[in-house]
Design a protein around this motif. Structure first.
Motif, PDB file in Angstrom:
ATOM      1  N   GLU A 234       0.983  -1.420  -0.298  1.00  0.00           N
ATOM      2  CA  GLU A 234       0.089   0.242   0.243  1.00  0.00           C
ATOM      3  C   GLU A 234       1.306   0.818  -0.973  1.00  0.00           C
ATOM      4  N   GLN A 235       2.316   0.812   0.388  1.00  0.00           N
ATOM      5  CA  GLN A 235       3.002   2.426   0.040  1.00  0.00           C
ATOM      6  C   GLN A 235       3.736   2.483  -1.305  1.00  0.00           C
ATOM      7  N   LEU A 236       3.501   1.580  -2.190  1.00  0.00           N
ATOM      8  CA  LEU A 236       4.183   2.384  -3.494  1.00  0.00           C
ATOM      9  C   LEU A 236       3.932   3.224  -3.545  1.00  0.00           C
ATOM     10  N   GLY A 237       2.764   4.075  -3.875  1.00  0.00           N
ATOM     11  CA  GLY A 237       2.720   5.887  -3.998  1.00  0.00           C
ATOM     12  C   GLY A 237       2.707   6.121  -5.475  1.00  0.00           C
ATOM     13  N   ASP A 238       3.475   6.727  -5.995  1.00  0.00           N
ATOM     14  CA  ASP A 238       3.285   6.739  -7.507  1.00  0.00           C
ATOM     15  C   ASP A 238       4.712   6.196  -8.648  1.00  0.00           C
ATOM     16  N   SER A 239       5.602   5.062  -7.497  1.00  0.00           N
ATOM     17  CA  SER A 239       5.717   3.992  -8.271  1.00  0.00           C
ATOM     18  C   SER A 239       5.987   3.862  -9.833  1.00  0.00           C
ATOM     19  N   GLN A 240       6.827   2.964 -10.424  1.00  0.00           N
ATOM     20  CA  GLN A 240       6.073   3.570 -11.977  1.00  0.00           C
ATOM     21  C   GLN A 240       6.682   2.080 -12.179  1.00  0.00           C
ATOM     22  N   SER A 241       7.397   1.543 -11.346  1.00  0.00           N
ATOM     23  CA  SER A 241       7.682  -0.007 -11.472  1.00  0.00           C
ATOM     24  C   SER A 241       8.690  -0.527  -9.879  1.00  0.00           C
ATOM     25  N   VAL A 242       8.476  -1.930  -9.664  1.00  0.00           N
ATOM     26  CA  VAL A 242       9.069  -2.140  -8.328  1.00  0.00           C
ATOM     27  C   VAL A 242       9.998  -3.452  -8.621  1.00  0.00           C
ATOM     28  N   PHE A 243      11.056  -3.731  -7.514  1.00  0.00           N
ATOM     29  CA  PHE A 243      11.821  -4.412  -7.308  1.00  0.00           C
ATOM     30  C   PHE A 243      11.785  -5.264  -6.039  1.00  0.00           C
ATOM     31  N   GLY A 262      -1.454 -10.961  -3.546  1.00  0.00           N
ATOM     32  CA  GLY A 262      -2.457 -10.479  -4.767  1.00  0.00           C
ATOM     33  C   GLY A 262      -2.747  -9.502  -4.795  1.00  0.00           C
ATOM     34  N   GLU A 263      -1.977  -8.516  -3.453  1.00  0.00           N
ATOM     35  CA  GLU A 263      -2.440  -7.452  -3.283  1.00  0.00           C
ATOM     36  C   GLU A 263      -1.132  -6.564  -5.194  1.00  0.00           C
ATOM     37  N   LEU A 264       0.107  -7.782  -4.970  1.00  0.00           N
ATOM     38  CA  LEU A 264       0.582  -6.310  -6.267  1.00  0.00           C
ATOM     39  C   LEU A 264       0.601  -6.590  -6.862  1.00  0.00           C
ATOM     40  N   VAL A 265      -0.350  -7.561  -7.386  1.00  0.00           N
ATOM     41  CA  VAL A 265      -0.546  -7.981  -8.872  1.00  0.00           C
ATOM     42  C   VAL A 265      -1.885  -7.207  -9.445  1.00  0.00           C
ATOM     43  N   ARG A 266      -2.504  -7.083  -8.195  1.00  0.00           N
ATOM     44  CA  ARG A 266      -3.528  -5.657  -8.262  1.00  0.00           C
ATOM     45  C   ARG A 266      -3.093  -4.644  -8.926  1.00  0.00           C
ATOM     46  N   TRP A 267      -2.036  -4.450  -7.969  1.00  0.00           N
ATOM     47  CA  TRP A 267      -1.182  -2.711  -8.223  1.00  0.00           C
ATOM     48  C   TRP A 267      -0.952  -2.850  -9.881  1.00  0.00           C
ATOM     49  N   ARG A 270      -4.197  -2.821 -11.875  1.00  0.00           N
ATOM     50  CA  ARG A 270      -3.893  -1.014 -11.982  1.00  0.00           C
ATOM     51  C   ARG A 270      -3.556  -0.278 -12.504  1.00  0.00           C
ATOM     52  N   THR A 271      -2.478  -0.263 -12.226  1.00  0.00           N
ATOM     53  CA  THR A 271      -1.223   1.386 -12.509  1.00  0.00           C
ATOM     54  C   THR A 271      -0.380   1.117 -13.855  1.00  0.00           C
ATOM     55  N   GLY A 272      -0.191  -0.309 -14.307  1.00  0.00           N
ATOM     56  CA  GLY A 272       0.097  -0.645 -16.036  1.00  0.00           C
ATOM     57  C   GLY A 272       2.157  -0.579 -15.044  1.00  0.00           C
ATOM     58  N   ALA A 293       6.846 -19.042  -8.489  1.00  0.00           N
ATOM     59  CA  ALA A 293       7.204 -17.724  -8.521  1.00  0.00           C
ATOM     60  C   ALA A 293       5.304 -16.905  -9.022  1.00  0.00           C
ATOM     61  N   LEU A 294       5.864 -15.653  -8.606  1.00  0.00           N
ATOM     62  CA  LEU A 294       4.494 -14.288  -8.678  1.00  0.00           C
ATOM     63  C   LEU A 294       4.771 -14.383 -10.092  1.00  0.00           C
ATOM     64  N   GLN A 295       5.805 -14.569 -10.925  1.00  0.00           N
ATOM     65  CA  GLN A 295       5.162 -14.072 -12.482  1.00  0.00           C
ATOM     66  C   GLN A 295       4.530 -15.180 -12.646  1.00  0.00           C
ATOM     67  N   GLY A 296       4.405 -15.766 -12.709  1.00  0.00           N
ATOM     68  CA  GLY A 296       2.607 -17.446 -12.356  1.00  0.00           C
ATOM     69  C   GLY A 296       1.608 -16.771 -12.397  1.00  0.00           C
ATOM     70  N   LEU A 297       1.305 -15.769 -11.343  1.00  0.00           N
ATOM     71  CA  LEU A 297       0.405 -15.319 -11.281  1.00  0.00           C
ATOM     72  C   LEU A 297      -0.631 -14.137 -12.523  1.00  0.00           C
ATOM     73  N   SER A 298       0.430 -13.181 -12.698  1.00  0.00           N
ATOM     74  CA  SER A 298       0.772 -12.950 -14.084  1.00  0.00           C
ATOM     75  C   SER A 298       1.601 -12.580 -15.056  1.00  0.00           C
ATOM     76  N   PRO A 299       1.663 -13.301 -15.542  1.00  0.00           N
ATOM     77  CA  PRO A 299       2.776 -12.515 -16.570  1.00  0.00           C
ATOM     78  C   PRO A 299       3.072 -12.185 -16.922  1.00  0.00           C
ATOM     79  N   ASP A 300       1.939 -10.831 -17.530  1.00  0.00           N
ATOM     80  CA  ASP A 300       1.339  -9.819 -18.728  1.00  0.00           C
ATOM     81  C   ASP A 300       2.557  -8.545 -18.073  1.00  0.00           C
ATOM     82  N   HIS A 301       2.616  -8.575 -15.987  1.00  0.00           N
ATOM     83  CA  HIS A 301       3.043  -7.504 -15.681  1.00  0.00           C
ATOM     84  C   HIS A 301       3.840  -7.839 -14.978  1.00  0.00           C
TER      85      HIS A 301
END
Ligand SMILES: Cc1ncc(COP(=O)(O)O)c(C=O)c1O
Length: 477
Positions: A234-243, A262-267, A270-272, A293-301
């Protein structure tokens, strides 16, 4: 006083006619080195071109050219009617070419830095076999300039491995071969920067090297705290990517909880925004099956980053990134335009190593080895430092020994070093605003099991010494 005239035999020039380098070049290099090192003193007269040519069995032109080159570079002086002589070299400018005085290094008895795997267990025979197979089977085209995305056969093997071992949705078309996770991050950072995204969030704490790689590739690291469930999404703010390192956060050792995943994938949806998943040591989990891996949940993001740095050896420099299709081409352009990529021979060797199941077998062996080292380390810490908390999932190559303050952390790290024990401290990996615990990052990857209790005894000694000097800060049994 006339200058001492050198005879050819005093020059100790040795020309090797079987070597690739031309004899003229060898002569030039050896004379240059002898002058630089002082073994040919300033003022010494060199043999005439005729005499040296005769003695060395080369044509006079070879010596004339070598002397001419050295004269042009200022090493020797040529004068009509006199033998060439060695010039006095200018003193090196301090701080420039003068070799820097290295600070005296403390003797390292136990290297418990957290990023080190056991290179002594590197499968040398298996790698030799893989390299031999690679060379025997390589087509001529494999030895020419390569596909900047990486060899297709390797991408296909990696896709199969990541699918079965890490639950990654990986088809060869979206994989790019890199020299490791740091290279992958640098490529991703540059691609994002070219597209106008420059704010990359980082877990706080996270590996300092990766923060600086992101910075160099045009990203500004934005610090986001981590708690016992991992990244505070919830503290990602206006970041455009996250490592992130979801399977085993570096350095705290927590795993990203299912809710936060789940929250991270929704972020991202939502934000692209792009999630960069650093799966640096996820193969090593000791108390349960590795978390997929998290990637399996949302490979396009998600850009999924992995390498052989922890699993095989850091020196191999073979890594991969599985990208959302939209940025694959841009990443390949980054690599093509820098021509920084893995040697084709190593790509073929790793393809063979994977295809013959050697990589899976090696991982099984290493998992058993590291599990037993981790148990030995945790037992020794419980024996010698029962009041201090050891944290981090039973995974990877390190544990965290929590300490009550950064002052104590600095003192213990320094005292441990003076006892020959090298460990990292959490504060080496923090970004501004960090307010979590202090502590040591104690690796067990590169230290043999019998040595671990001995190293811990030294750390415990360092903790006792530090607590004697700051008695109010630390009570140790
Ligand atoms: C957490 C983490 N990620 C990535 C890397 C870099 O790995 P590579 O050697 O593949 O560039 C390291 C290296 O120590 C690391 O500790």
């Amino acid at each position: 006083m006339s200058p001492h005239r050198l005879q050819t035999r005093e020059l100790l020039v040795r020309l090797d006619r079987t070597r690739g380098a031309r004899v003229g070049r060898q002569l030039e290099e050896q004379l240059r080195e002898a002058i630089r090192s002082g073994s040919l003193a300033p003022g010494s007269a060199l043999p005439s071109t005729r005499m040296l040519a005769e003695d060395l069995g080369v044509s006079r032109g070879v010596v004339v050219r070598a002397y001419g080159q050295l004269a042009a570079e200022g090493y020797i002086r040529l004068r009509q009617g006199a033998n060439p002589s060695v010039r006095r070299l200018p003193l090196p400018e301090p701080g420039l070419s003068a070799p820097a005085q290295r600070p005296a290094r403390r003797r390292m008895r136990y290297d418990l830095r957290p990023h080190l795997p056991e290179v002594a267990a590197f499968p040398r025979q298996g790698w030799v076999r893989a390299t031999r197979n690679a060379l025997a089977r390589a087509a001529n085209a494999d030895l020419s300039y390569l596909d900047a995305q990486g060899l297709y056969a390797l991408r296909a093997e990696i896709a199969a491995y990541l699918g079965r071992a890490r639950g990654v949705a990986a088809d060869p078309e979206r994989i790019v071969i890199t020299t490791g996770s740091t290279h992958s991050l640098s490529v991703i950072g540059s691609v994002l920067a070219r597209q106008g995204s420059t704010r990359m969030a980082f877990e706080n704490p996270s590996h300092f090297l990766l923060q600086s790689v992101a910075l160099r590739s045009g990203q500004t690291p934005i610090a986001v705290p981590v708690d016992e469930q991992g990244l505070r999404v919830e503290q990602l703010g206006d970041s455009q990517s996250v490592f992130v390192s979801p399977a085993h956060q570096f350095p705290t050792g927590v795993a990203l909880s299912p809710d936060r995943r789940g929250e991270l994938v929704r972020w991202a949806r939502r934000t692209g925004g792009l999630i960069v998943e650093d799966d640096y040591d996820a193969e090593f989990r000791y108390d349960r099956a590795p978390i997929g891996a998290l990637q399996g949940l949302s490979p396009d993001h998600v850009a999924y980053v992995g390498s052989t740095g922890k699993t095989l050896a850091p020196a191999i420099r073979v890594g991969w990134v599985v990208l959302p299709p939209a940025i694959v081409d841009a990443a390949v352009v980054e690599i093509r335009e820098t021509l920084v990529h893995v040697s084709g021979i190593d790509q073929l060797a790793f393809t063979d190593f994977l295809a013959r199941g050697e990589f899976d077998r090696h991982l099984r062996r290493m998992r058993a080895l590291y599990r037993s080292r981790r148990d030995a380390l945790v037992d020794a810490l419980a024996t010698h430092l029962p009041d201090l908390q050891v944290s981090g999932a039973a995974a990877g190559l390190h544990v965290v020994l929590e300490l009550p303050s950064f002052e104590i952390e600095a003192a213990v790290q320094k005292l441990a070093r003076s006892r020959g024990v090298f460990v990292d401290a959490i504060s080496q990996h923090t970004l501004p605003g960090y307010d979590g615990p202090a502590g040591l990052l104690i690796g067990y990857g590169a230290v043999a099991e019998p040595a671990l209790p001995l190293a811990v005894e030294q750390i415990a000694g360092a903790v006792r010494e530090a607590s004697d000097s700051c008695p109010n800060l630390l009570q140790v049994a």
